[in-house]
Scaffold this motif. Structure first.
Motif, short mmCIF file in Angstrom:
data_model
loop_
_atom_site.label_atom_id
_atom_site.label_comp_id
_atom_site.label_asym_id
_atom_site.label_seq_id
_atom_site.Cartn_x
_atom_site.Cartn_y
_atom_site.Cartn_z
N ALA A 173 0.83 -1.20 0.00
CA ALA A 173 0.00 0.00 0.00
C ALA A 173 0.87 1.25 0.00
CB ALA A 173 -0.93 -0.01 1.21
N GLN A 174 1.91 1.25 0.82
CA GLN A 174 2.81 2.40 0.86
C GLN A 174 3.56 2.55 -0.46
OE1 GLN A 174 2.99 4.70 3.48
NE2 GLN A 174 3.98 5.79 1.80
N LEU A 175 3.94 1.43 -1.06
CA LEU A 175 4.59 1.46 -2.38
C LEU A 175 3.65 2.10 -3.40
CD1 LEU A 175 7.00 0.38 -4.20
CD2 LEU A 175 5.53 -1.61 -4.62
N THR A 176 2.39 1.75 -3.33
CA THR A 176 1.40 2.34 -4.24
C THR A 176 1.30 3.83 -4.03
OG1 THR A 176 0.15 0.26 -4.11
CG2 THR A 176 -0.97 2.16 -5.06
N VAL A 177 1.22 4.26 -2.78
CA VAL A 177 1.15 5.69 -2.46
C VAL A 177 2.39 6.41 -3.00
CG1 VAL A 177 1.23 7.36 -0.57
CG2 VAL A 177 -0.31 5.38 -0.43
N ILE A 213 -3.90 3.30 5.05
CA ILE A 213 -2.86 4.07 4.34
C ILE A 213 -3.41 4.59 3.01
CG2 ILE A 213 -0.64 3.87 3.13
CD1 ILE A 213 0.17 1.83 5.32
N LEU A 214 -4.11 3.75 2.31
CA LEU A 214 -4.64 4.12 1.00
C LEU A 214 -5.73 5.18 1.12
CD1 LEU A 214 -4.71 0.46 -0.23
CD2 LEU A 214 -3.32 2.25 -1.29
N ARG A 215 -6.63 5.01 2.10
CA ARG A 215 -7.69 6.01 2.29
C ARG A 215 -7.11 7.36 2.63
NH1 ARG A 215 -10.15 1.82 5.16
NH2 ARG A 215 -9.55 2.80 7.14
N GLU A 216 -6.14 7.39 3.52
CA GLU A 216 -5.56 8.66 3.95
C GLU A 216 -4.83 9.37 2.82
OE1 GLU A 216 -3.14 8.10 7.39
OE2 GLU A 216 -4.86 7.72 8.72
N ASN A 217 -4.39 8.61 1.84
CA ASN A 217 -3.66 9.21 0.72
C ASN A 217 -4.49 9.27 -0.56
OD1 ASN A 217 -0.62 9.65 1.55
ND2 ASN A 217 -1.29 7.75 2.54
#
Length: 441
Positions: A173-177, A213-217
């Motif tokens: 998820a962080q990689l995606t962000v 993580i995804l929602r916040e970004n």
């Protein structure tokens, strides 16, 4: 399903296969590691020393994948990817596979596609997660350039998948962000996130941190659900923030047959009323046990009930299919017409994770003109269509917006329900028995 399978039945279809091949298509659910060219697998295996292939003959290998995939259950189906991911472990192989995927999709008339893959599955030879992403981005860019040089046009974007049975979802998820957006290493090509792999027993809620993580970004999310597991899997994905559902066809389990028609349960009603798109993959669903044949597929029932349906391949090599073949299969089994292909195509584009200017450009410059050329053959089912403007004016949705919704007759309703193991007959019998008891009293 390959286009050739329709050679003997073309005369009974309402659409021309050659026309369907030329029409612009939008693909939202295509796994990068499920669509390799057989010869490419053989070539890379030889170059990298992988000796696990069942055969080194391209035609035989293609047949092996298709036969192995027709297991009737998802876990066995997924074992075919052991071979494809094995040859996708270097930068050069990832670039090649991605470039060829773009070329192959364009050759099938696809003008926009989202390719998904799990970066964590491509690190066996030492690539970092970011190096995996960089290679696929490079492959997309090269593929788009090749298509453009040949006079075509295609836009491809990437979805990052986390494997739902593993514990790296937050990392992916962080990689995606980190790669989401034009001013990142992803250069605007990475547009969303997914969880993939064995569904049953591995709910989306196992990965709440990743979805936070995804929602916040503000990164859009789709999840595999409603394929090997049922309605609760779909509901769980929605709770985690999914705005599309990969497959989702087992939502029919949330339908109830009554004398007044079909009543939708809470989850089914939510998905229909909020137009949550279902990324339907007909042939793949027959291989993983959702249904026995495309004719048995719940697509038609879901479509008639007003769900937002899209058509996809899932895995072009493993399932032995193309977008053209999938559309022809639906036309053959459910009497779809060109205007319905337009609706399914715009359903997909309207819900793509790309930016709005690209969507509008593809609609205005590629999709609408291609359908407008069909002229009088673009029937709305009413027999007097004036063409594209009447069917899809003001960017409305064809299904339920510019055309009367098709009403199922009782006979058709019974047939649709019977395919899904549902029936009105039991209630009919009960009502009849109640009536007889009342008369006797």
């Amino acid at each position: 399903m390959s286009d050739s399978e329709f050679s003997e039945t073309e005369a009974t279809s309402t659409v021309d296969p050659d026309v369907v091949r030329r029409l612009p298509k939008v693909e939202l659910h295509d796994h990068l590691d499920g669509g390799l060219r057989p010869q490419t697998i053989i070539d890379i295996a030889a170059e990298t020393g992988y000796d696990g292939l069942p055969t080194t003959d391209a035609a035989e290998l293609e047949k092996w994948f298709f036969d192995a995939a027709n297991s009737g259950d998802l876990p066995t189906y997924l074992t075919t990817f052991d071979h494809t991911t094995a040859v996708m472990q270097t930068r050069d192989s990832l670039v090649r596979v991605t470039r060829e995927a773009v070329e192959d999709l364009a050759a099938d008339g696809v003008c926009y596609a989202e390719l998904r893959f799990a970066p964590e599955q491509h690190q066996a030879k030492g690539l970092s997660l970011q190096e995996v992403v960089d290679a696929t981005v490079q492959g997309v860019k090269e593929g788009e350039r090749v298509v453009s040089a040949r006079g075509g046009r295609i836009h491809v974007r990437l979805l990052m998948c986390a494997m739902r049975h593993a514990d790296r979802a937050a990392e992916i998820a962080q990689l995606t962000v980190d790669n989401h957006g034009e001013h990142t290493p992803g250069e605007g090509y990475v547009v969303g996130f997914d969880i993939a792999g064995a569904e049953d027993g591995f709910p989306p809620s196992n990965h709440v941190e990743a979805f936070r993580i995804l929602r916040e970004n503000l990164v859009p999310v789709t999840v595999h659900a409603g394929e090997a597991a049922g309605v609760e899997s779909i509901a769980d994905g929605l709770r985690q923030g999914a705005v599309r559902i990969g497959h989702g066809v087992r939502i029919y389990e949330d339908l109830d047959a009554t004398m007044n028609g079909i009543e939708l349960g809470e989850v089914a009603k939510f998905i229909r009323d909020r137009r949550i798109p279902l990324e339907i993959c007909p042939t793949s669903n027959t291989q993983t046990g959702v249904c026995d044949t495309v004719a048995d597929h719940p697509f038609n029932l879901l479509y008639e009930l007003g769900f937002t349906c899209t058509v996809n391949t899932d895995n072009r090599l493993v399932s032995g299919c193309t977008m053209t073949g999938e559309m022809l299969a639906l036309a053959e089994n459910f009497d779809l017409e060109y205007w319905q292909f337009l609706e399914l195509t715009t359903n997909a584009l309207d819900n793509a994770f790309c930016d709005q200017p690209l969507r509008e450009s593809l609609e205005r410059e590629v999709i609408y003109p291609a359908y407008a050329e069909l002229g009088g053959t673009l029937s709305s089912g009413e027999g007097d269509s004036e063409g594209l403007g009447e069917l899809h004016g003001d960017h409305g949705h064809v299904h339920g917006a510019g055309v009367e919704e098709v009403q199922l007759s009782m006979e058709n309703l019974r047939a649709e329900l019977a395919e899904l193991g549902l029936s009105l007959d039991d209630e009919d019998d009960e009502d009849s028995e109640d009536s007889e008891e009342t008369e006797e009293k």
